[in-house]
Design a protein around this motif. Structure first.
Motif, short mmCIF file in Angstrom:
data_model
loop_
_atom_site.label_atom_id
_atom_site.label_comp_id
_atom_site.label_asym_id
_atom_site.label_seq_id
_atom_site.Cartn_x
_atom_site.Cartn_y
_atom_site.Cartn_z
N PRO A 9 0.82 -1.20 0.00
CA PRO A 9 0.00 0.00 0.00
C PRO A 9 0.86 1.25 0.00
O PRO A 9 1.93 1.30 0.61
CB PRO A 9 -0.79 -0.12 1.32
CG PRO A 9 0.01 -1.04 2.17
CD PRO A 9 0.68 -1.98 1.22
N SER A 11 2.32 4.59 1.06
CA SER A 11 2.43 5.30 2.32
C SER A 11 2.11 6.77 2.10
O SER A 11 2.60 7.39 1.15
CB SER A 11 3.85 5.17 2.89
OG SER A 11 4.02 6.04 3.97
N CYS A 12 1.26 7.31 2.95
CA CYS A 12 0.89 8.72 2.81
C CYS A 12 1.77 9.61 3.66
O CYS A 12 1.52 10.82 3.75
CB CYS A 12 -0.58 8.92 3.16
SG CYS A 12 -1.01 8.50 4.87
N THR A 13 2.82 9.05 4.28
CA THR A 13 3.68 9.86 5.14
C THR A 13 4.24 11.05 4.37
O THR A 13 4.25 12.18 4.87
CB THR A 13 4.84 9.02 5.71
OG1 THR A 13 4.30 7.93 6.45
CG2 THR A 13 5.73 9.86 6.60
N ASP A 168 2.45 5.58 17.54
CA ASP A 168 1.08 5.71 18.06
C ASP A 168 1.00 5.66 19.57
O ASP A 168 -0.05 5.93 20.14
CB ASP A 168 0.20 4.59 17.49
CG ASP A 168 0.76 3.21 17.80
OD1 ASP A 168 1.91 2.95 17.42
OD2 ASP A 168 0.06 2.41 18.45
N PRO A 197 -0.14 -1.65 10.09
CA PRO A 197 -0.32 -0.77 8.93
C PRO A 197 -1.28 0.37 9.23
O PRO A 197 -2.34 0.19 9.84
CB PRO A 197 -0.92 -1.72 7.88
CG PRO A 197 -0.49 -3.08 8.29
CD PRO A 197 -0.46 -3.06 9.80
N GLY A 198 -0.86 1.56 8.84
CA GLY A 198 -1.73 2.73 8.97
C GLY A 198 -1.56 3.50 10.27
O GLY A 198 -1.87 4.69 10.32
N GLU A 201 1.09 6.46 10.02
CA GLU A 201 0.64 7.60 9.25
C GLU A 201 -0.48 8.36 9.95
O GLU A 201 -0.49 9.60 9.99
CB GLU A 201 0.19 7.15 7.86
CG GLU A 201 1.30 6.61 6.97
CD GLU A 201 1.67 5.17 7.26
OE1 GLU A 201 2.63 4.67 6.66
OE2 GLU A 201 0.99 4.52 8.10
N SER A 202 -1.45 7.62 10.51
CA SER A 202 -2.57 8.29 11.17
C SER A 202 -2.12 9.04 12.41
O SER A 202 -2.60 10.14 12.72
CB SER A 202 -3.67 7.29 11.52
OG SER A 202 -3.21 6.29 12.40
N SER A 205 -0.35 12.22 11.36
CA SER A 205 -1.34 13.20 10.89
C SER A 205 -2.02 13.89 12.06
O SER A 205 -2.18 15.12 12.08
CB SER A 205 -2.38 12.50 10.01
OG SER A 205 -3.35 13.43 9.55
#
Length: 226
Positions: A9, A11-13, A168, A197-198, A201-202, A205
């Protein structure tokens, strides 16, 4: 027929707002800045540690630690303070609330991590040197129940550059607490990691929206290059 590996997937980092690297040096003056390296220790990062023993994928942690090592070298070269913190626990110091939480989740004993007596709390790959700040904490927040704030104030530190594990949990808690203690907080997005996963990034954000500025290992290295 050859198997085609699944697509990873995206990565939106890199899509999150990061500080302009050209402006970073003025914001992280080594004389007033501490690099805070969070929980690079056996149970969270080593193959023979607790998470590794349970088969948790540590590849993202390994990549983050690679960059943490670069940041530590850059900080030492520039004369910035290095602060290493880790979780150090025993059965006697376990939080009542944490034990209750684990029982209610059906995981009694799940709080037994980073024990001092079995090596799980030991540093991994990154080790303190004379002059560093060392913080042993019982839970997530590096300020709670420690003298971290007092040690930073004594050195005239105003800015924290944070990296480590996990994005996190302990990174998030310590970054928010640092902001509440009135420090300017930078989080190095490629030198921190989560295990699912995720989550990385979350968490980045959410923190970027509220209490930190994001930067990268390369940008910090350039800012601290003498």
């Amino acid at each position: 027929m050859a198997q085609i590996p699944p697509q990873m997937p995206h990565s939106c980092t890199e899509d999150l707002p990061h500080v302009d690297p050209a402006a970073l040096a003025a914001m992280i003056d080594p004389a007033k800045t501490a690099l805070v390296v969070i929980d690079i220790q056996v149970d969270f990062a080593a193959p023979h540690g607790l998470l590794g023993g349970y088969g948790v994928d540590l590849s993202s942690a390994d990549a983050a630690i690679d960059n943490c090592e670069k940041l530590v070298a850059a900080a030492r070269g520039a004369g910035a303070t290095v602060a290493l913190m880790r979780v150090v626990t025993s059965a006697e110091t376990d939080s009542r609330a944490l034990k209750t939480l684990m029982v209610r989740r059906g995981q009694p004993g799940g709080e037994a991590i980073c024990r001092a007596e079995d090596g799980g709390a030991d540093y991994y790959r990154i080790f303190p040197q004379p002059g560093d700040i060392e913080i042993a904490k019982l839970l997530y927040d590096g300020f709670h129940g420690t003298d971290f704030d007092a040690q930073l104030r004594a050195r005239g530190i105003e800015t924290l550059v944070i990296c480590g594990l996990s994005t996190d949990c302990c990174v998030d808690q310590t970054a928010r607490s640092a902001f509440h203690h009135d420090y300017d907080v930078f989080l190095v997005s490629d030198a921190s990691a989560a295990y699912e996963p995720g989550l990385h990034e979350s968490s980045l954000s959410a923190m970027e929206k509220n209490c930190v500025l994001l930067t990268t290992t390369g940008a910090v290295e350039n800012a601290w290059r003498v």
